[in-house]
Scaffold this active site. Structure first.
Site, PDB file in Angstrom:
ATOM      1  N   PHE A   1      62.373   8.638  40.709  1.00 41.94           N
ATOM      2  CA  PHE A   1      63.842   8.583  40.602  1.00 41.94           C
ATOM      3  C   PHE A   1      64.510   9.361  41.732  1.00 41.94           C
ATOM      4  O   PHE A   1      64.052  10.436  42.111  1.00 41.94           O
ATOM      5  CB  PHE A   1      64.263   9.162  39.239  1.00 41.94           C
ATOM      6  CG  PHE A   1      65.728   9.475  39.117  1.00 41.94           C
ATOM      7  CD1 PHE A   1      66.679   8.474  39.195  1.00 41.94           C
ATOM      8  CD2 PHE A   1      66.159  10.788  38.914  1.00 41.94           C
ATOM      9  CE1 PHE A   1      68.038   8.763  39.085  1.00 41.94           C
ATOM     10  CE2 PHE A   1      67.498  11.084  38.804  1.00 41.94           C
ATOM     11  CZ  PHE A   1      68.442  10.069  38.887  1.00 41.94           C
ATOM     12  N   HIS A   2      65.600   8.792  42.267  1.00 47.22           N
ATOM     13  CA  HIS A   2      66.426   9.454  43.285  1.00 47.22           C
ATOM     14  C   HIS A   2      67.863   9.469  42.784  1.00 47.22           C
ATOM     15  O   HIS A   2      68.495   8.422  42.638  1.00 47.22           O
ATOM     16  CB  HIS A   2      66.336   8.684  44.606  1.00 47.22           C
ATOM     17  CG  HIS A   2      66.976   9.396  45.769  1.00 47.22           C
ATOM     18  ND1 HIS A   2      68.245   9.940  45.732  1.00 47.22           N
ATOM     19  CD2 HIS A   2      66.512   9.655  47.020  1.00 47.22           C
ATOM     20  CE1 HIS A   2      68.532  10.492  46.890  1.00 47.22           C
ATOM     21  NE2 HIS A   2      67.501  10.335  47.703  1.00 47.22           N
ATOM     22  N   SER A   3      68.402  10.665  42.536  1.00 48.06           N
ATOM     23  CA  SER A   3      69.775  10.753  42.029  1.00 48.06           C
ATOM     24  C   SER A   3      70.774  10.670  43.179  1.00 48.06           C
ATOM     25  O   SER A   3      70.403  10.633  44.360  1.00 48.06           O
ATOM     26  CB  SER A   3      69.973  12.067  41.273  1.00 48.06           C
ATOM     27  OG  SER A   3      70.184  13.134  42.171  1.00 48.06           O
TER      28      SER A   3
END
Length: 857
Positions: free
Chosen positions: A712-714
């Site tokens: 995941f990349h916010s």
């Protein structure tokens, strides 16, 4: 061949030639070992005599002939080589520099090659001569009379009155191959320019100013200046040689200098494109011939990328250390440029042959739209497959081996452009291409890919239609304005994903549909402009024009053979890459899973070199079984259409999930796993204001147990509400899983504060791999229902701007959430991190922050 009445120059040439031959025999027969002085005397004499021999031979060669062109270039190379030859001879004899004689020897042998090449051009002079033994009173005379009658009939049919019907200058197999190689160099440099530009906003995290170099591709506007257009009209090899500068740019170590050289090469490349098609319709079949080699050059560059894991081996982000073939590219480029021909060459060529109803501006839009489509969809064979990729289990095509199908479709389109040009250039075919584009955009898997293949065949088939139409107008109008249109399409192509960093970005946020529609509208304008062309019947290809019919058949044969060979080559490469052993974890005996997270910054290191090879080495040395990549989607013109997972996955043995495709408008995330991927789902987390946050939720078969991994990349720090919503979304994904879970992430939060407490919470069930690590901001590893063994942070060297974080987990053992640490000496050796990265480490990689791994009970 050279004698004319009253001329003395040919006789001088004869004397010089005899003396030159004798001196050549002298230094060849008398070696430096036999008699050093006489060997040198003969050699120097030979070189001196070569000067008048060369000058007189060129002077006596008719102007505007291939033989004269070849002689000028080989002579220039010969005398140009003398300068470094003498220099290194002095370095060897006088200064006694080590290695100078070796370099001198290379130039000496080059001199011999150029000399032989110059003399071998005589074969061109004799190409039109024929020696016969004739019986003037018998059968031979009758045969000659019959042949003369047939030739007279052919001349009458051709309307050529005395011109040979069998001379197809410029259409030989050799010239066909040379043209393909020239366009291969063009496409290599042309696609490299946006990629190098991308390096600068990447490191500036916004507009850098270097984006202005994109304007170099509008260089055909300079052809509006009579002096410039006149120069390139007659010295058409000059821009071709200038294009090679973009390949040779790899010699510049400075990123700025490399970009400047590539911009110069791209400018020369677009000028050469304009010049090669300027007035092409004046020569029957020349347009389709040259346009098809243009398409085949694109196919060849796509095959090169297929062979080198989506990196073009002669791009200036490549060099010898990371697998580049740059020197080979320079050699190919120089060779192809020197032997290039301009099929429509004429000293009286008009600026435009377009009729009053033909629209140069509409044609320019067609050029811009076509170039954009070819670059953004077909410059890499993996692009179409990644557009329709939806994760595991596999429900559609894969880059390997199905990229081979894309290349085959391109080849089929090239053949249709030759054999069915009237069909591919009409409006029904254009409507079918629009349907293909809609299906490609709207569907995933095999259905979407089929739509993409329909569009592929069409795009390549209309290359002759668009480019020959453009050549009917002044190139500054069609190619110059066309590349201005292309610049705007490029910007729109970037704006749809970079909207958070550019002015007016929200206007095109996530609007691939608009950009794709703009591409098709531009192409439609080009097709409409082509429909307005009216060619006089006397110039059309008639049924009785035996010469033109023969030429058309020859071109079709050349294209068919070349397409077959290129398709077979791509098939062989795909077969070789696809057949490999199943991935195996590093420590199956201990049921150990080593997981890592790395923000790889699009695969360009700090010095603007492709970094896949360096990434591969450190990942292998860290013995990582599962790794998440962030900022990994390079499937855009500004990023080179590269798949950063391919080389590492194939050479180290991983299953790969590219993550959300390029049509999902993210900066990308990817997953590599030594363990089979049972299922993977791609997510776009809530992002109402800022950039989209991608995630992969995958279930792996880890030693027979289902383990979930979330990559995941916010969003960015500035978008507070986005990050809050995204933390809730990811917590739902993790909390909804009943399997043991690992989060490999980029969270943009401080430990124990803010959104951290949503990710690490009762709702998610997740725990921090090391809560005492206070120095984090972006990268985090979280876990649940697993026995955590150890954790380490490894410096990135100059590969990217972010470290590698790695954690080890023991599968099948009770979970542990205690943060009590133990000394490494108490840990079995196969569960330890490699000692290679202790202290100063290796190649700039070392354990940092703690300066050692941490082990837990």
């Amino acid at each position: 061949m050279t004698v004319s009445k009253g001329a003395i120059t040919p006789y001088i040439l004869l004397v010089v030639g005899v003396l030159r031959t004798l001196t050549c025999g002298g230094w060849t027969y008398v070696t430096s070992t036999d008699d050093h002085d006489w060997h040198d005397i003969f050699m120097i004499s030979y070189l001196i005599l070569t000067l008048p021999w060369t000058i007189l031979r060129i002077q006596l060669t008719p102007k505007n002939t291939p033989a004269r062109t070849y002689r000028v270039w080989t002579a220039s190379l010969f005398f140009g080589t003398l300068v470094p030859l003498v220099y290194y001879f002095i370095q060897h004899k006088v200064h006694r520099i080590a290695g100078a004689y070796t370099i001198y020897a290379f130039f000496e042998w080059s001199l011999i090659v150029f000399d032989l090449a110059f003399d071998s051009i005589s074969a061109v002079d004799f190409g039109s001569l024929e020696i016969q033994i004739v019986d003037t009173k018998g059968i031979t005379r009758l045969a000659a009379e019959k042949k003369a009658a047939l030739e007279q009939t052919a001349r009458s049919l051709n309307g050529a009155s005395g011109k040979s019907s069998r001379k197809h200058h410029g259409f030989s197999n050799f010239e066909f191959v040379v043209s393909i190689l020239n366009w291969f160099i063009f496409w290599s440099v042309f696609t490299a320019l946006p990629l190098l530009i991308w390096y600068f906003p990447l490191w500036y995290m916004g507009i850098s100013g270097y984006e202005a170099f994109l304007a170099s591709i509008i260089a055909p506007l300079l052809l509006a200046v009579p002096f410039i257009s006149g120069l390139f009209k007659y010295v058409y090899q000059l821009p071709l040689l200038g294009t090679v500068i973009g390949v040779a740019a790899y010699w510049a170590t400075s990123p700025v200098a490399r970009l400047e050289l590539v911009a110069l090469g791209a400018a020369c490349g677009t000028i050469s494109l304009a010049v090669q098609f300027w007035g092409i319709s004046a020569r029957p079949s020349a347009g389709v011939h040259r346009a098809t080699t243009f398409s085949l050059g694109l196919i060849l560059s796509s095959i090169a990328k297929l062979a080198f894991y989506t990196n073009n081996p002669i791009w200036p982000i490549m060099h010898e250390e990371n697998g580049g073939w740059n020197k080979t590219g320079v050699a190919i480029g120089i060779f192809a440029a020197l032997f290039a021909t301009r099929l429509q060459y004429s000293s009286t060529q008009p600026n435009s042959v377009a009729g009053k109803n033909e629209s140069g501006i509409a044609t320019a839009f067609g050029v811009g739209g076509l170039m954009f489509a070819l670059h953004t969809l077909l410059s890499d064979s993996s692009t179409l497959t990644l557009w329709v990729w939806e994760g595991y289990p596999v429900r559609g095509p894969l880059p390997v081996p199905h990229g081979f199908i894309t290349i085959a479709a391109m080849g089929f389109g090239a053949y249709l452009g030759v054999s069915k040009r009237a069909v591919s250039g009409n409006f029904p075919a254009y409507i079918i291409s629009n349907i293909g584009a809609i299906v490609f955009y709207s569907f995933s898997g095999w259905v979407g890919y089929l739509g993409g293949l329909v569009l592929t065949v069409y795009l390549v088939s209309i290359v002759p239609v668009i480019l020959e139409s453009a050549g009917r107008h002044h190139p500054a109008k069609t190619f110059g304005v066309g590349f201005v249109v292309l610049v705007f399409l490029y910007l729109a192509h970037v704006w749809i994903v970079a909207y958070a960093f550019v002015p007016g970005g929200p206007l095109l946020r996530e609007r691939t549909d608009i950009v794709l529609a703009a591409q098709q509208i531009c192409i439609g304008l080009g097709i409409w402009a082509n429909s307005k062309i009216r060619i006089p019947a006397s110039n059309a290809l008639g049924a009785n024009n035996t010469n033109a019919i023969s030429l058309a058949r020859k071109i079709r044969s050349q294209v068919l053979v070349t397409v077959t060979l290129l398709t077979a080559l791509s098939g062989a490469i795909s077969f070789k890459r696809f057949h490999r052993d199943d991935p195996k974890p590093h420590h199956p005996e201990s049921k150990l899973m080593t997981a890592g997270i790395w923000t790889i910054h699009f695969g360009l290191d700090n010095d603007m070199w492709a970094s896949e090879g360096r990434m591969r080495d450190v990942i292998e040395e860290l013995e990582i079984d599962v790794i998440g990549f962030l900022e990994s989607d390079t499937q855009r013109a500004i990023m080179g259409f590269r798949d950063l997972t391919q080389q590492i996955a194939e050479e180290l043995g991983y299953y790969a999930d590219f993550g959300p495709g390029p049509n999902k408008h993210t900066w990308g995330c990817a997953l590599l796993s030594k363990f089979p991927i049972l299922n993977s789902t791609h997510h776009l987390l809530p992002s109402p204001v800022g950039e989209l946050a991608p995630a992969i939720h995958a279930t792996l078969d880890v030693y027979g147990e289902p383990i979930d991994v979330v990559v995941f990349h916010s969003g960015q720090e500035e978008d507070v509400e986005d990050r809050r919503l995204q933390s809730l979304g990811v917590a739902d994904i993790m909390g909804g899983s009943s399997n043991p879970t690992v989060l490999l992430s980029y969270l943009v939060t401080k430990p124990l504060q803010g959104n951290y407490n949503t990710y690490v919470s009762d709702k998610s069930g997740m725990h921090d791999i090391d809560p005492s690590d206070w120095d984090r901001w972006c990268e985090y590893i979280l876990y649940k229902d697993l026995k955590r063994s150890s954790y380490a942070r490894v410096s990135r060297s100059t590969i990217t701007d972010t470290e590698i974080q790695v954690g080890k987990f023991l599968i099948g053992q009770p979970p542990n959430y205690s943060n009590e640490r133990v000394d490494e000496s108490q840990v079995p050796e196969d569960l330890r991190f490699p000692a290679l990265f202790r202290g100063e480490g290796v190649r700039g990689h070392r354990y940092h922050v703690f300066d050692e791994p941490r082990y837990f009970l």
